[in-house]
Each structure stands twice: as structure tokens, then as C-alpha cells.
Design a protein around this motif. Structure first.
Motif, short mmCIF file in Angstrom:
data_model
loop_
_atom_site.label_atom_id
_atom_site.label_comp_id
_atom_site.label_asym_id
_atom_site.label_seq_id
_atom_site.Cartn_x
_atom_site.Cartn_y
_atom_site.Cartn_z
N PRO A 233 50.55 36.46 43.25
CA PRO A 233 50.01 35.12 43.36
C PRO A 233 49.07 35.31 44.64
CG PRO A 233 52.23 34.75 43.26
CD PRO A 233 51.95 36.37 43.41
N SER A 234 48.98 36.22 45.57
CA SER A 234 48.12 36.11 46.71
C SER A 234 47.17 36.78 46.63
CB SER A 234 48.99 36.58 47.76
OG SER A 234 49.12 37.95 47.85
N GLY A 235 46.76 37.54 45.28
CA GLY A 235 45.60 38.58 45.03
C GLY A 235 46.09 39.76 46.07
N THR A 236 45.59 39.89 47.08
CA THR A 236 45.92 41.05 48.06
C THR A 236 46.47 40.85 49.29
OG1 THR A 236 43.70 41.26 48.77
CG2 THR A 236 44.47 42.83 46.86
N ALA A 237 46.59 39.47 49.54
CA ALA A 237 46.87 39.09 50.78
C ALA A 237 48.29 39.34 51.30
CB ALA A 237 46.80 37.41 50.95
N GLY A 290 34.29 35.34 27.68
CA GLY A 290 34.93 35.02 29.20
C GLY A 290 34.59 36.20 30.12
N TRP A 291 33.80 37.27 29.41
CA TRP A 291 33.43 38.33 30.31
C TRP A 291 31.85 38.06 30.83
CZ3 TRP A 291 36.58 42.10 32.06
CH2 TRP A 291 36.00 42.95 32.70
N LEU A 292 31.96 37.56 31.98
CA LEU A 292 30.83 36.84 32.61
C LEU A 292 29.54 37.54 33.05
CD1 LEU A 292 32.87 33.82 34.42
CD2 LEU A 292 32.33 33.92 31.89
N GLY A 340 44.92 57.45 33.45
CA GLY A 340 45.39 57.66 34.80
C GLY A 340 44.52 56.82 35.73
N GLN A 341 43.43 55.88 35.16
CA GLN A 341 42.67 55.29 36.18
C GLN A 341 43.08 53.86 35.62
OE1 GLN A 341 40.77 56.39 38.37
NE2 GLN A 341 40.65 58.41 37.52
N CYS A 342 42.64 52.79 36.57
CA CYS A 342 43.29 51.47 36.31
C CYS A 342 42.33 50.62 36.86
CB CYS A 342 44.60 51.19 36.62
SG CYS A 342 45.37 49.48 36.28
N ILE A 343 41.90 49.38 35.94
CA ILE A 343 41.25 48.39 36.35
C ILE A 343 42.00 47.00 36.17
CG2 ILE A 343 39.06 47.06 35.72
CD1 ILE A 343 37.90 49.13 34.34
N THR A 344 42.39 46.65 37.41
CA THR A 344 43.17 45.45 37.55
C THR A 344 42.42 44.24 37.25
OG1 THR A 344 42.91 45.30 39.96
CG2 THR A 344 44.70 46.79 39.21
N MET A 345 43.15 43.20 37.00
CA MET A 345 42.37 41.97 36.88
C MET A 345 42.09 41.33 38.25
SD MET A 345 43.70 38.68 34.69
CE MET A 345 44.46 39.15 33.49
N GLN A 346 42.63 41.90 39.28
CA GLN A 346 42.38 41.35 40.63
C GLN A 346 41.00 42.11 40.93
OE1 GLN A 346 43.36 39.71 42.98
NE2 GLN A 346 42.24 40.45 44.68
N LYS A 347 40.90 43.34 40.50
CA LYS A 347 39.19 43.88 40.81
C LYS A 347 38.27 43.02 39.93
CE LYS A 347 39.68 47.62 43.28
NZ LYS A 347 39.90 46.84 44.60
N VAL A 348 38.54 42.67 38.44
CA VAL A 348 37.60 41.65 37.85
C VAL A 348 37.36 40.43 38.83
CG1 VAL A 348 36.89 40.52 35.81
CG2 VAL A 348 38.28 42.90 35.84
N ALA A 349 38.30 39.83 39.15
CA ALA A 349 38.57 38.57 40.11
C ALA A 349 37.54 38.92 41.38
CB ALA A 349 39.76 38.17 40.42
N GLU A 350 37.64 39.95 42.05
CA GLU A 350 36.94 40.26 43.07
C GLU A 350 35.47 40.36 42.74
OE1 GLU A 350 38.84 43.45 44.85
OE2 GLU A 350 40.60 42.52 45.31
N GLN A 351 35.10 41.06 41.69
CA GLN A 351 33.62 41.15 41.36
C GLN A 351 33.20 39.67 40.89
OE1 GLN A 351 31.50 43.77 40.74
NE2 GLN A 351 29.78 42.68 39.72
N LEU A 352 33.83 38.98 40.52
CA LEU A 352 33.40 37.44 40.03
C LEU A 352 33.66 36.52 41.29
CD1 LEU A 352 35.14 37.17 36.67
CD2 LEU A 352 32.75 37.57 36.99
N THR A 354 36.34 35.20 42.48
CA THR A 354 37.19 34.12 42.22
C THR A 354 38.71 34.86 42.37
OG1 THR A 354 37.84 32.57 40.59
CG2 THR A 354 37.01 34.64 39.63
N ILE A 355 39.66 34.15 41.69
CA ILE A 355 41.05 34.62 41.45
C ILE A 355 41.23 35.08 40.08
CG2 ILE A 355 41.76 33.49 43.47
CD1 ILE A 355 42.57 31.02 41.64
N HIS A 356 42.37 35.98 40.17
CA HIS A 356 42.72 36.53 38.66
C HIS A 356 43.17 35.32 37.68
CE1 HIS A 356 46.46 36.41 40.64
NE2 HIS A 356 46.40 37.35 41.36
#
Ligand code: PLP
Length: 372
Positions: A233-237, A290-292, A340-352, A354-356
Motif C-alpha cells: 500500500p505504501s509503494g516503497t515507503a 490503459g497503457w498511457l 528472471g527479470q521483473c516489471i512491477t506495477m510500482q515501476k509503471v506507477a513511478e513512470q506515470l 502516480t500510485i499502482h
């Protein structure tokens, strides 16, 4: 919007992950504390019915939704557990709330008076289940004064039109490291509860963040949303109290791959011009899914290798720069793991920026949801 099943773009939802996230939270909660799965907004984009089923299997005992319609959707799908609508409902919908046995929040005495007048002309058969909402500092909905809250309680106790089923509040900063404001809100809620002559069946203050980081103050029911979908819920905080399993991945395929000469323009506005001859791949997903457009410059996984989105994201397609030729049909991962690589929703949110939560909810109805 029609679901576009005849293209390779899809969201894959891991229902076992949702079940496990709920199981893990239920195991931490004191025995007498219920977990209501928050499945509003189509289960945060994951699918309301499917995620509600998984949450029940994981030990949820009820649901929260945002609107009357979302509650009706669950009832019509056959769910008989308690359902709490979280948003303010219209007096005119009292018949539906009664018929579908949906609990709902009340935030003012005026609402109760209007409802009583409405019920005189439009009687209902099933009891109307009220959760009094206390605004302790979110500034959104709820009683602000404890006097008004108390007079609502007294009124509810004196008549038989309504069942007083719950009292609750919502924290604005439970996901932040600095808990000063959270403490203030909690104090206000405790003071409000102390004013009441008795407590109803449900006393609840916890969203996911409160449940994870302030477990002592959730009352006897948790409204468990984002963490059930495996997202912090906190993203990465704040560090996760226990490992949450992300449930959603978003995948597609390359539909065309071509070698472009140096100086070729890519996409609307020619915002990317190939600095040398480059392999460019086209992926059938765009802002209507939804891929902005702000995702320009972000990297996707092509067979496990990061490849940058070049040029503007179109409504239905986007282009990526490939390190070499790949066959059309090669898997593209936009959210999730590959090799073995991962794109998290958090990373997408950071690019945008916003929050995941917003990323999950923005995935449009055009994207098929596949369940595993
Ligand atoms: N309770 C209320 C009143 C909410 O508005 C929400 C979500 O917006 C939740 C609970 C669930 O919050 P979360 O998804 O952070 O667990």
C-alpha cells in the motif's frame, strides 16, 4: 466496450496469489476480527467476481464495494456474505439496499431524516443496515461532530427501520512512515467511540495499510484492498510486513518487427527518429487499454530483455526498440516476470508519477482478464 480477445494482449490474474495474500492476513488477525475483501472498481481492475471468490477461499468473510451497483453485481453472482457499500448512497436507492441486503454508510442526521420520510411512502421488507462513518481527518465523508454522531446513534436505537450494524473511520496516512497524523486520527476515533452508549457488530478502521502497520487499531473488521492484490500500500515507503504476492501480469506479443534505416520517424509527432539503423517492434496495446502516453521511454521485457518504448504510445499500439530481430509472436511483458527479470506495477506507477492503485484501475475493459 467489447473485450478484445482476438489479439495477444491480456492481463493474467493469479487467483492463488490473491487467496494466499488473504490467508496470510487472516492468519495474523485476532480470531474475532473479520476480513472484508475490498473488490470495488472491478476488484481494482482484477475482476470483482473472480477476486471475491478467491478472497472467500482465503478466509474473507465479507466484501466492500464502492457503489450500490457493485454490490448488486456480487449478489447477482450468488454471494451471500455481508457486503458494505463504502460510498454515500442515495435515499432513492433504499429499496435496492434492502432487497439486495447491502450495508451502507451514513454520514449525516439529515440523511437519516430524509430516509425515514422516504420509507413512510416506500416501505421495505429487509432491515437497512447502517454503518455510521466518522470523519476523523480524511475530510471526505462522515460525521465531524461527536454530538451529531451520538444523536444518530440514539435515533437509530429508538426506531426499527434501520439496524445499526457498524461504526467506522478511514485513515489518510496509514501508509506513511511518519505516523503523527495517523495517531491524531486514531485518537479522534477512539474519542468518538468512547462517546457512544454501546458499540455495534462491526467497529472498523483498517484499510490494508492500517492492517499491515497499525494492526492494534483495526477494530474487529479489516477492509482489505490493495494488499490482497499483492501490492504494497505504501509503494516503497514502508517494508512489507510479510511478502505480498502480486496477482496481475500484463502481456502481449510483437505483431511486427522491422529494420528501419537511420533517420526514420517513429509514431505520431515524429518524437523519435532512429539515430542509426534499428530493429523496431510493434506491440498491440495503447492508451485505450490503459497503457498511457506517459509510458514513452519506459522499457518492456521482450523474451526477458528490456526494450525501450520509442515514439509516442498510440491509442492501440506502441513501438519498441529491439537489440536485434525477433520473430513476430515473441512474448512481450509489460507487467510481471520473464526470464528472471521483473516489471512491477510500482515501476509503471513511478513512470506515470502516480500510485499502482491507479495503474491497476486504469487497465481498460478492452483488455481480457485471464485467470489461473
Ligand atoms: N476503506 C475505504 C473507505 C476505502 O475507500 C478503501 C479504498 O479506497 C479501502 C478501505 C481499501 O483500501 P486499500 O486498498 O488501501 O486497502
Amino acid at each position: 466496450m467489447v473485450v478484445s480477445i482476438h489479439r495477444p494482449t491480456k492481463a493474467i490474474i493469479d487467483l492463488k496469489a490473491i487467496k494466499e495474500n488473504v490467508e496470510n492476513e487472516v492468519a495474523r488477525l485476532p480470531k474475532a476480527t473479520d476480513l472484508f475483501a475490498v473488490v470495488k472498481a472491478n476488484g481494482y481492475g482484477h475482476g470483482a467476481i473472480e477476486t471475491a471468490t478467491a478472497a472467500l477461499e482465503g478466509g474473507a468473510s465479507g466484501f466492500c464495494v464502492a457503489t450500490v451497483d457493485e454490490g448488486i453485481e456480487l449478489r447477482e453472482a450468488g454471494f451471500s456474505e455481508p457486503i458494505l457499500v463504502l460510498g454515500i448512497v442515495s435515499v432513492a436507492d433504499i429499496g435496492l439496499l434492502s432487497y439486495y441486503n447491502l450495508s451502507f454508510p451514513v454520514s449525516t442526521n439529515e440523511w437519516l431524516q430524509e430516509a425515514a420520510a422516504f420509507l413512510q411512502k416506500n416501505p421495505v421488507t429487509n432491515p437497512l443496515k447502517v454503518h455510521l462513518k466518522v470523519d476523523t481527518g480524511m475530510g471526505r465523508i462522515g460525521f465531524i461532530s461527536n454530538e451529531e454522531l451520538l444523536s444518530a446513534v440514539k435515533w437509530l436505537q429508538e426506531q426499527s427501520l434501520f439496524t445499526w450494524e457498524g461504526v467506522f473511520t478511514h485513515f489518510a496516512t496509514a501508509d506513511q512512515a511518519d505516523d503523527t497524523y495517523w495517531q491524531e486520527q486514531n485518537q479522534r476515533f477512539q474519542t468518538a467511540l468512547a462517546c457512544l452508549p454501546e458499540l455495534p457488530r462491526y467497529v472498523h478502521a483498517g484499510n490494508s495499510a492500517t492492517a499491515l502497520w497499525h494492526a492494534e487499531a483495526v477494530g474487529n473488521m479489516v477492509r482489505y484492498g490493495i494488499a490482497m492484490y499483492g501490492l504494497n500500500p505504501s509503494g516503497t515507503a514502508l517494508p512489507e510486513t510479510y511478502p505480498l504476492k502480486p496477482a496481475l501480469s500484463l502481456v502481449s506479443e510483437l505483431v511486427q518487427v522491422k529494420l528501419l534505416e537511420k533517420g526514420a520517424g517513429i509514431g505520431y509527432g515524429e518524437t523519435y527518429i532512429t539515430p542509426q539503423a534499428e530493429w523496431i517492434g510493434t506491440v498491440p496495446i495503447g492508451y485505450a487499454d490503459g497503457w498511457l502516453r506517459k509510458m514513452q521511454g519506459f522499457s518492456l521485457l521482450v523474451a526477458g530483455e528490456y526494450c525501450e518504448i520509442v515514439g509516442r504510445v498510440c491509442m492501440d499500439q506502441l513501438m519498441i526498440r529491439l537489440p536485434r530481430s525477433f520473430p513476430a509472436g515473441t512474448k512481450v511483458t509489460l507487467i510481471g516476470e520473464d526470464n528472471g527479470q521483473c516489471i512491477t506495477m510500482q515501476k509503471v506507477a513511478e513512470q506515470l508519477e502516480t500510485i499502482h492503485y491507479e495503474v491497476a484501475c486504469t487497465l481498460s475493459a478492452r483488455v481480457p482478464r485471464e485467470y489461473k
